[in-house]
Design an enzyme around this catalytic site. Structure first.
Site, mmCIF file in Angstrom:
data_model
loop_
_atom_site.group_PDB
_atom_site.id
_atom_site.type_symbol
_atom_site.label_atom_id
_atom_site.label_comp_id
_atom_site.label_asym_id
_atom_site.label_seq_id
_atom_site.Cartn_x
_atom_site.Cartn_y
_atom_site.Cartn_z
ATOM 1 N N GLU A 82 -10.033 27.994 19.982
ATOM 2 C CA GLU A 82 -9.535 28.235 21.341
ATOM 3 C C GLU A 82 -8.670 29.490 21.372
ATOM 4 O O GLU A 82 -8.014 29.829 20.396
ATOM 5 C CB GLU A 82 -8.736 27.021 21.817
ATOM 6 C CG GLU A 82 -9.647 25.826 22.051
ATOM 7 C CD GLU A 82 -8.941 24.575 22.523
ATOM 8 O OE1 GLU A 82 -9.595 23.728 23.122
ATOM 9 O OE2 GLU A 82 -7.732 24.443 22.288
ATOM 10 N N CYS A 103 -3.399 35.044 23.323
ATOM 11 C CA CYS A 103 -2.969 34.250 22.173
ATOM 12 C C CYS A 103 -4.212 33.991 21.332
ATOM 13 O O CYS A 103 -5.183 33.413 21.835
ATOM 14 C CB CYS A 103 -2.343 32.948 22.680
ATOM 15 S SG CYS A 103 -1.930 31.798 21.370
ATOM 16 N N CYS A 110 -6.008 23.523 11.235
ATOM 17 C CA CYS A 110 -4.791 23.958 10.545
ATOM 18 C C CYS A 110 -4.416 22.904 9.516
ATOM 19 O O CYS A 110 -4.568 21.710 9.749
ATOM 20 C CB CYS A 110 -3.660 24.126 11.561
ATOM 21 S SG CYS A 110 -2.158 24.815 10.832
ATOM 22 N N CYS A 114 1.996 19.937 11.405
ATOM 23 C CA CYS A 114 3.271 19.767 12.112
ATOM 24 C C CYS A 114 3.087 18.631 13.125
ATOM 25 O O CYS A 114 2.066 18.604 13.833
ATOM 26 C CB CYS A 114 3.654 21.057 12.846
ATOM 27 S SG CYS A 114 3.866 22.469 11.743
ATOM 28 N N CYS A 117 2.256 19.320 16.985
ATOM 29 C CA CYS A 117 1.222 20.297 17.349
ATOM 30 C C CYS A 117 -0.176 19.679 17.326
ATOM 31 O O CYS A 117 -0.548 19.008 16.358
ATOM 32 C CB CYS A 117 1.302 21.476 16.379
ATOM 33 S SG CYS A 117 0.043 22.727 16.668
ATOM 34 N N CYS A 342 1.627 26.454 24.059
ATOM 35 C CA CYS A 342 1.860 26.377 22.614
ATOM 36 C C CYS A 342 1.716 24.948 22.112
ATOM 37 O O CYS A 342 2.274 24.022 22.686
ATOM 38 C CB CYS A 342 3.283 26.807 22.277
ATOM 39 S SG CYS A 342 3.482 28.550 22.341
HETATM 40 N N1 SAH Z 1 1.071 28.129 12.515
HETATM 41 C C1 SAH Z 1 1.850 29.067 13.233
HETATM 42 C C2 SAH Z 1 1.259 29.471 14.572
HETATM 43 C C3 SAH Z 1 0.749 28.395 15.474
HETATM 44 S S1 SAH Z 1 1.918 27.519 16.419
HETATM 45 C C4 SAH Z 1 3.282 28.571 13.354
HETATM 46 O O1 SAH Z 1 3.558 27.471 12.891
HETATM 47 O O2 SAH Z 1 4.123 29.299 13.828
HETATM 48 C C5 SAH Z 1 2.595 28.664 17.531
HETATM 49 C C6 SAH Z 1 3.954 28.237 18.095
HETATM 50 O O3 SAH Z 1 3.825 27.105 18.960
HETATM 51 C C7 SAH Z 1 4.935 27.834 17.012
HETATM 52 O O4 SAH Z 1 6.213 28.315 17.253
HETATM 53 C C8 SAH Z 1 4.897 26.332 17.136
HETATM 54 O O5 SAH Z 1 5.986 25.758 16.534
HETATM 55 C C9 SAH Z 1 4.811 26.152 18.626
HETATM 56 N N2 SAH Z 1 4.380 24.808 19.035
HETATM 57 C C10 SAH Z 1 3.551 23.978 18.383
HETATM 58 N N3 SAH Z 1 3.410 22.802 19.040
HETATM 59 C C11 SAH Z 1 4.159 22.909 20.151
HETATM 60 C C12 SAH Z 1 4.422 22.044 21.260
HETATM 61 N N4 SAH Z 1 3.868 20.832 21.344
HETATM 62 N N5 SAH Z 1 5.247 22.476 22.246
HETATM 63 C C13 SAH Z 1 5.797 23.715 22.188
HETATM 64 N N6 SAH Z 1 5.594 24.582 21.177
HETATM 65 C C14 SAH Z 1 4.789 24.186 20.167
#
Ligand code: SAH
Length: 363
Positions: A82, A103, A110, A114, A117, A342
């Site tokens: 995406e 983006c 991944c 986390c 996410c 995000c």
């Molecule tokens: N793997 C990388 C890039 C992908 S996430 C990283 O970890 O930075 C991109 C951004 O979105 C990161 O700052 C991540 O922490 C944030 N993010 C992930 N899930 C989210 C959510 N549910 N709400 C808001 N931000 C989120």
């Protein structure tokens, strides 16, 4: 790095041929290799077996809330990624092109898992190839036509970019050179991969893009709970790494981005604020981006129901950080109704409508 298919064909040609091809890639009047008439007929014929774009649109969704679009793109092996297009609000003066941020994803899935996410839920599938990263830009460029311009790229889509170091590096260098996007208009977001971060500060060919670290807590126990990839000692590593990073990129625009997802009653109390202030004051030039939590529908009812911090708490943190002398911003989330914000990129084609009452992000 895995060579692009096109590079395989071009490797035996004079070096300026590659330059001609890449220039054509970003020329909106071109739609196929056979149209690059500056190339010899035989080379054109070889190249014309390749598809002009390495990604194919499967689904395109437009937000009803703001000027955001999300596309699910199919790769040559059928995998889906995406990518998101975000229109910037103001700025458009008469006669000026509308400006957009995109983006881009760096991996299919991944491995970081986390808990907040959506991308991590299905796990890791594979790294994206150089052209698959570049072509997310070309896809949006073609979609917008020449009325608009993409001048900002955030590598914040699916995947952990620093675990696909070589391909991300090569793709961004191509975009900087041929799409004319300035390096400081590119932000790479990482959850922090020490080996790759060490490599990056020594690597003169790595694009001088901005780096943002997904910190989310300056307290080890808290960070570990939401980011399973967190290694003990990561903060000490950051303190050792930051001066080397600052030395390698002394320009003022190369502050270290610190991303902080604000979760209610989890990482948003005084203790966490103090820890963040302490760590950031030791890191040096930082810009702290406070992130309102975007609801992940696939996490609802799951093992852990996460709740975003109240807007008033986020604003109080923002004020405190600013008063302490830090540059701080609150991330405005776009495209929540199409799960384009995000953390919401799950790679699933179906788009589940967001619920009522979701927070709309900060300022
Ligand atoms: N793997 C990388 C890039 C992908 S996430 C990283 O970890 O930075 C991109 C951004 O979105 C990161 O700052 C991540 O922490 C944030 N993010 C992930 N899930 C989210 C959510 N549910 N709400 C808001 N931000 C989120």
């Amino acid at each position: 790095m895995i060579r692009m298919q096109v590079d395989e064909i071009l490797k035996d040609e004079k070096s300026y041929r590659a330059d001609q091809v890449y220039k054509a890639w970003f020329d909106l009047r071109m739609n196929s290799y056979s149209e690059i008439t500056t190339l010899p007929a035989l080379l054109r014929e070889k190249l014309s077996k390749l598809s002009w774009l390495a990604v194919k649109e499967k689904v395109l969704k437009k937000s009803n809330l703001d000027n955001t679009q999300k596309a699910a793109l199919e790769l040559s092996d059928g995998k889906i990624i995406e990518t998101v297009l975000m229109g910037r609000k103001s700025l458009k003066k008469t006669g000026e092109k509308a400006r957009y941020t995109i983006c881009v994803s760096s991996q299919v899935g991944c491995a970081m898992r986390c808990v907040f996410c959506a991308t991590g839920i299905a796990g890791f599938c594979r790294n994206l190839l150089v052209q698959e990263i570049v072509d997310q830009y070309r896809y949006w460029q073609g979609h917008l036509g020449d009325e608009a311009e993409i001048d900002n790229i955030v590598v914040m889509g699916q995947g952990e970019p620093l675990l696909n170091y070589d391909n991300v590096k090569s793709a961004l260098n191509t975009l900087i050179k041929y799409a004319n996007v300035g390096p400081t208009k590119i932000t790479i977001s990482t959850c922090g991969i020490p080996a790759a971060m060490d490599r990056l500060v020594e690597d003169k060919d790595f694009p001088q893009a901005r780096l943002a670290i997904s910190l989310h807590s300056a307290i080890e126990e808290t960070r570990k709970k939401i980011m399973p990839s967190h290694q003990r000692g990561f903060f000490n590593f950051l303190l050792d790494w930051a001066p080397r990073y600052h030395k390698s990129l002394p320009s003022r625009s190369h502050f270290i981005g610190i991303e902080y997802l604000m979760l209610k009653d989890f990482n948003d109390d005084e203790k966490h604020l103090k820890a963040l202030l302490k760590l950031c004051s030791k890191i040096g030039r930082v810009r702290i981006n406070l992130i309102p939590y975007n609801i992940i529908s696939s996490l609802d009812g799951g093992r852990w129901v996460l709740v975003g911090s109240d807007k008033s708490v986020i604003e109080r943190w923002h004020d405190t950080l600013m008063k302490a002398g830090f540059v701080s911003t609150i991330r405005y989330s776009q495209g929540q109704d199409i799960e384009a914000a995000c953390g919401q990129l799950s790679g699933k084609l179906s788009v589940i409508p967001a619920k009522d009452g979701i927070q709309k992000g900060g300022r």
